[in-house]
Design a protein around this motif. Structure first.
Motif, PDB file in Angstrom:
ATOM      1  N   VAL A 338     -47.904  84.577  40.478  1.00  0.00           N
ATOM      2  CA  VAL A 338     -47.341  85.175  39.067  1.00  0.00           C
ATOM      3  C   VAL A 338     -45.857  85.853  39.091  1.00  0.00           C
ATOM      4  N   GLU A 339     -46.633  86.986  40.537  1.00  0.00           N
ATOM      5  CA  GLU A 339     -45.465  88.016  40.620  1.00  0.00           C
ATOM      6  C   GLU A 339     -44.128  87.261  41.075  1.00  0.00           C
ATOM      7  N   GLY A 340     -44.487  86.649  41.997  1.00  0.00           N
ATOM      8  CA  GLY A 340     -43.205  85.699  42.630  1.00  0.00           C
ATOM      9  C   GLY A 340     -42.447  85.252  41.498  1.00  0.00           C
ATOM     10  N   ILE A 341     -43.242  84.288  40.268  1.00  0.00           N
ATOM     11  CA  ILE A 341     -42.208  83.670  40.204  1.00  0.00           C
ATOM     12  C   ILE A 341     -41.178  84.257  38.971  1.00  0.00           C
ATOM     13  N   HIS A 342     -42.484  85.128  37.833  1.00  0.00           N
ATOM     14  CA  HIS A 342     -42.054  87.122  37.417  1.00  0.00           C
ATOM     15  C   HIS A 342     -40.643  87.329  37.705  1.00  0.00           C
ATOM     16  N   SER A 343     -40.345  87.486  39.440  1.00  0.00           N
ATOM     17  CA  SER A 343     -39.760  88.519  39.683  1.00  0.00           C
ATOM     18  C   SER A 343     -38.501  87.560  40.470  1.00  0.00           C
ATOM     19  N   ALA A 344     -38.492  86.620  40.379  1.00  0.00           N
ATOM     20  CA  ALA A 344     -37.862  85.106  40.650  1.00  0.00           C
ATOM     21  C   ALA A 344     -36.664  84.670  39.280  1.00  0.00           C
ATOM     22  N   THR A 345     -37.399  84.350  38.799  1.00  0.00           N
ATOM     23  CA  THR A 345     -36.949  84.026  37.538  1.00  0.00           C
ATOM     24  C   THR A 345     -37.592  84.483  35.974  1.00  0.00           C
ATOM     25  N   GLY A 346     -38.544  85.597  35.857  1.00  0.00           N
ATOM     26  CA  GLY A 346     -38.407  85.868  34.741  1.00  0.00           C
ATOM     27  C   GLY A 346     -39.257  85.310  33.715  1.00  0.00           C
ATOM     28  N   SER A 347     -39.261  84.116  34.078  1.00  0.00           N
ATOM     29  CA  SER A 347     -39.851  83.111  33.075  1.00  0.00           C
ATOM     30  C   SER A 347     -41.438  83.218  33.422  1.00  0.00           C
ATOM     31  N   LEU A 348     -42.115  83.708  32.734  1.00  0.00           N
ATOM     32  CA  LEU A 348     -43.777  84.121  32.518  1.00  0.00           C
ATOM     33  C   LEU A 348     -44.336  83.430  31.085  1.00  0.00           C
ATOM     34  N   TYR A 349     -45.487  82.544  31.072  1.00  0.00           N
ATOM     35  CA  TYR A 349     -46.237  82.824  29.617  1.00  0.00           C
ATOM     36  C   TYR A 349     -46.799  83.882  29.462  1.00  0.00           C
ATOM     37  N   LYS A 350     -46.965  83.718  27.861  1.00  0.00           N
ATOM     38  CA  LYS A 350     -47.273  85.127  27.898  1.00  0.00           C
ATOM     39  C   LYS A 350     -48.418  85.664  28.373  1.00  0.00           C
TER      40      LYS A 350
END
Length: 418
Positions: A338-350
């Motif tokens: 979750v942190e890796g995807i958010h850090s790289a793309t900023g795209s996360l579900y709520k």
């Protein structure tokens, strides 16, 4: 690399998927019977073989795939007993096996109880289990047992099925069992592109989920391999159908340290966007998660394979015990992703961290997660997921997450060892 501090140390327990469980010492047998048995593994090659020596005896059981097993001796009369989780004994050549050694006076094999089968060898003289281990590779799986001559007194002292007080303690661990990674070698990552073949998954604006996640899996594989420190295996590298059960089997045969199933979500109603990472839970974290799990599990039903009744009471106990260790490791992996995807793309579900009862996550001995890259019903997400640039960023974020998790997981293993 992700900068994340764990709030508390997780307590881990020894992996005991292959532990012995208390069973009755006797049963009704039919030689080579497979009645009412839906086996996952079958005898292969030479099947059961004996190799006699002066004061010892080697026993080999060759099969199509590794399965949980246990071994013990019984007295009065003297017997060697080996239990296997769903091994089909059809085709066993009793006469050929007995011909090899006069130290075995008879043998029987067949269904012991739902989900378990048993091989019983009557011993003409007292023989003790000296060594026992399962070896497996891409070509075959073999359980090798070495028996050595012993005195009647010693045999009687050690004979007997595992007692109730030994429930949950290791008995014999197959040598194919993957040891927990300690950061000392390449991390084996199994990527599982969801759906495929007769099950295309979700579709939106001409984009098919099975094709989309396969493209991402290939790209993620390249990112990991270029970074070094990873071995990567895909459960499918084309548009063929792979059952949920077989996906897990591929992971186990590859010696997976982690299993990551890749999907792209879709909603029949409402709006949602962003990536989500799931871990296994008997109870879905919400109704939407439960429905999502049902849709993914449908893949095996489409192929005419129903997994619903495969878990028997014993297997469930074994899996629950094994997950005592793997569950917190999978949770830590999901957090890192979750942190890796958010850090790289900023795209996360709520709510990016969810739980559901996905069958593909049920391998009890492998930390497993399911990643929904986004919602195909969201125009914004669909544009992202079909963008090579966004997929490259997401892949790099997942690589960073895996690198971080590897170090933290190894440190936790070291604390446990001490």
């Amino acid at each position: 690399m992700i900068a994340r501090k764990r709030s508390s140390a997780l307590r881990f327990f020894h992996l005991i998927i292959w532990v012995c469980v208390t069973m009755l010492p006797s049963a009704s047998w039919a030689q080579g019977s497979s009645d009412n048995l839906s086996a996952l593994a079958r005898l292969s090659g030479q099947g059961v073989t004996l190799n006699a020596h002066w004061r010892s005896l080697d026993l080999s059981v060759e099969m199509t795939r590794p399965v949980p097993w246990r071994i013990f001796t019984l007295d009065d009369p003297r017997r060697l007993v080996i239990d296997f989780s769903e091994l089909d004994w059809s085709g066993i050549d009793r006469e050929a096996v007995l011909y090899e050694s006069d130290q075995i006076s008879d043998l029987r094999a067949g269904l012991y109880r739902p989900g378990w089968t048993r091989l019983v060898l009557d011993l003409a003289k007292p023989l003790a289990v000296l060594e026992a281990g399962m070896e497996t590779n891409a070509a075959r799986t073999v359980l090798n047992v070495t028996l050595a001559a012993t005195s009647p007194t010693e045999f009687s002292a050690k004979a007997g099925a595992p007692a109730a007080e030994n429930f949950g303690k290791p008995f014999h661990v197959p040598s194919d069992g993957k040891m927990r990674q300690r950061g000392e070698g390449p991390l084996t990552v199994v990527l599982d592109p969801g759906h495929g073949g007769i099950d295309p998954g979700a579709e939106s604006a001409g984009v098919v989920e099975a094709d989309l996640v396969l493209a991402f899996a290939r790209e993620l594989r390249e990112v990991l391999l270029r970074s070094g420190g990873f071995n990567v295996v895909l459960t499918r590298d084309g548009n063929g159908f792979v059952s949920l059960e077989e996906r897990v089997t591929i992971a186990r045969r590859a010696g997976a340290d982690v299993f990551i199933s890749l999907h792209a979500d879709a909603l029949a109603q409402g709006r949602a966007s962003g990536a989500t990472v799931y871990t296994l839970s008997k109870e879905a974290s919400d109704v939407a998660s439960e429905k999502l799990a049902e849709r993914h599990d449908r893949a095996d039903l489409l192929a005419g394979v129903d997994l619903a009744n495969q878990d028997d009471e014993v297997a469930l106990v074994l899996m629950d015990l094994a997950r005592t260790e793997t569950a917190p490791r999978a949770e830590a992996l999901a957090d890192a992703l979750v942190e890796g995807i958010h850090s790289a793309t900023g795209s996360l579900y709520k709510s990016p961290r969810m739980q559901a009862g996905f069958s593909v996550l049920k391998a009890p001995d492998i930390p497993s997660v399911l990643v929904e890259l986004g919602f195909m019903t969201s125009p914004k997400d669909l544009q992202r997921m079909t963008s090579p640039e966004w997929r490259a960023q997401a892949a790099e974020g997942m690589r960073d997450a895996l690198q971080y998790w590897t170090l933290q997981d190894a440190a936790s293993a070291d604390r446990l060892r001490k």
